[in-house]
Write an enzyme that holds these catalytic residues in place. Sequence first.
Site, mmCIF file in Angstrom:
data_model
loop_
_atom_site.group_PDB
_atom_site.id
_atom_site.type_symbol
_atom_site.label_atom_id
_atom_site.label_comp_id
_atom_site.label_asym_id
_atom_site.label_seq_id
_atom_site.Cartn_x
_atom_site.Cartn_y
_atom_site.Cartn_z
ATOM 1 C CE1 TYR A 159 3.973 -3.550 11.790
ATOM 2 C CE2 TYR A 159 2.594 -2.005 13.371
ATOM 3 C CZ TYR A 159 3.812 -2.358 12.737
ATOM 4 O OH TYR A 159 3.522 -0.946 11.511
ATOM 5 C CE1 TYR B 85 -2.944 2.910 0.792
ATOM 6 C CE2 TYR B 85 -2.894 2.937 2.909
ATOM 7 C CZ TYR B 85 -3.264 3.678 1.971
ATOM 8 O OH TYR B 85 -3.990 4.722 2.197
#
Length: 329
Positions: free
Chosen positions: A141, A11
């Site tokens: 993350y 993206y």
Amino acid sequence: MNVLVVGGAGYIGSHCVRQLQTAGHSPLVLDNLVYGHRHAVASDIPFFDEDLGNRHAVAQILKENNIDVVMHFAAYAYVGESVTEPLKYYENNVGNTIQLLLAMQDAGVTKFVFSSTCATYGVPQSLPIVEDLPQSPINPYGQTKLQVEAILKDLAAIGKISSAVFRYFNASGAAEDGSIGECHDPETHLIPLAIDAATGKRSALKIFGTDYPTPDGTCLRDYIHVDDLSRAHIAVFDQLEDPKAFVHYNLGTGRPTSVREILDAVEKVTGLPVPAEEAPRRAGDPPSLYADNTKARQGLGWEPQHMDIESTIATAWKWHHANPDGYAS
Ligand code: UDP
């Protein structure tokens, strides 16, 4: 500059490739297409379907193409999955980034631009978030991104690789011409899910938490247009000339927007009602995350062009309307 965009079929990477071309640079893309889309990259851009952990192949690509700068967007980014499968995240986001940095050393490439995240701040001690707040991620993350930041700082200190680290807030929107946009599988992000709920592609949007200590009880986030993000990556090139440079910037608009405000804006832009239902809080969501972007404005001469959430959502709508099934359309 010859710029290898690692994760350039994803993206943010694919939008950055476009901005590099517009600015007169020569982007090349390396992507293993696990999450990336081949159609997100124009056919005239050199494309390497390669794994970034393959040090020798990557070093060869860097050498053969006289790469000046590596931009690294390739990472796993599902926060929930990072909690249930931490090793998958440490292996890819940290381990494979180390292989990429080793490949750069092998090839003598010394400039690096890294996608980090506001998730490195965890639950921030104060708002808006300034760069020197303590970084204390609340999920693996965010931890993987913080660990890479630490590695880059150490490499810059010895003059091996200069780095620019960008801590993204919520990347949103799509290219103005509607030709590339956001396409995740699975999709977890608010704006594409709200658009899909409006068009009937998905069922009602779940509002995760309505009892937060925010003006309307829903979470506040900072939605920054993906092209604005991308332009900052190019504006930093000059600063990488110093071999000991290690610079870091928040990239956000500085404006908080609630989940309910996003739904209202999606209704306004699409002209369609967004069916929504209240749901419990999603684990790991801090109530409010928004940037103080003064450092990026001053240090990069950078200015977000999409300050109005409706203009950002309008670009997302253009993409989703024309491509209801993403790149499969
Ligand atoms: N959100 C929501 N419903 C959804 C997806 C997201 O209410 O189906 C909320 C989420 O709790 C957060 C905000 O929307 O407060 C932005 O979430 P997103 O996943 O887009 O980005 P994040 O901030 O987690 O990076």
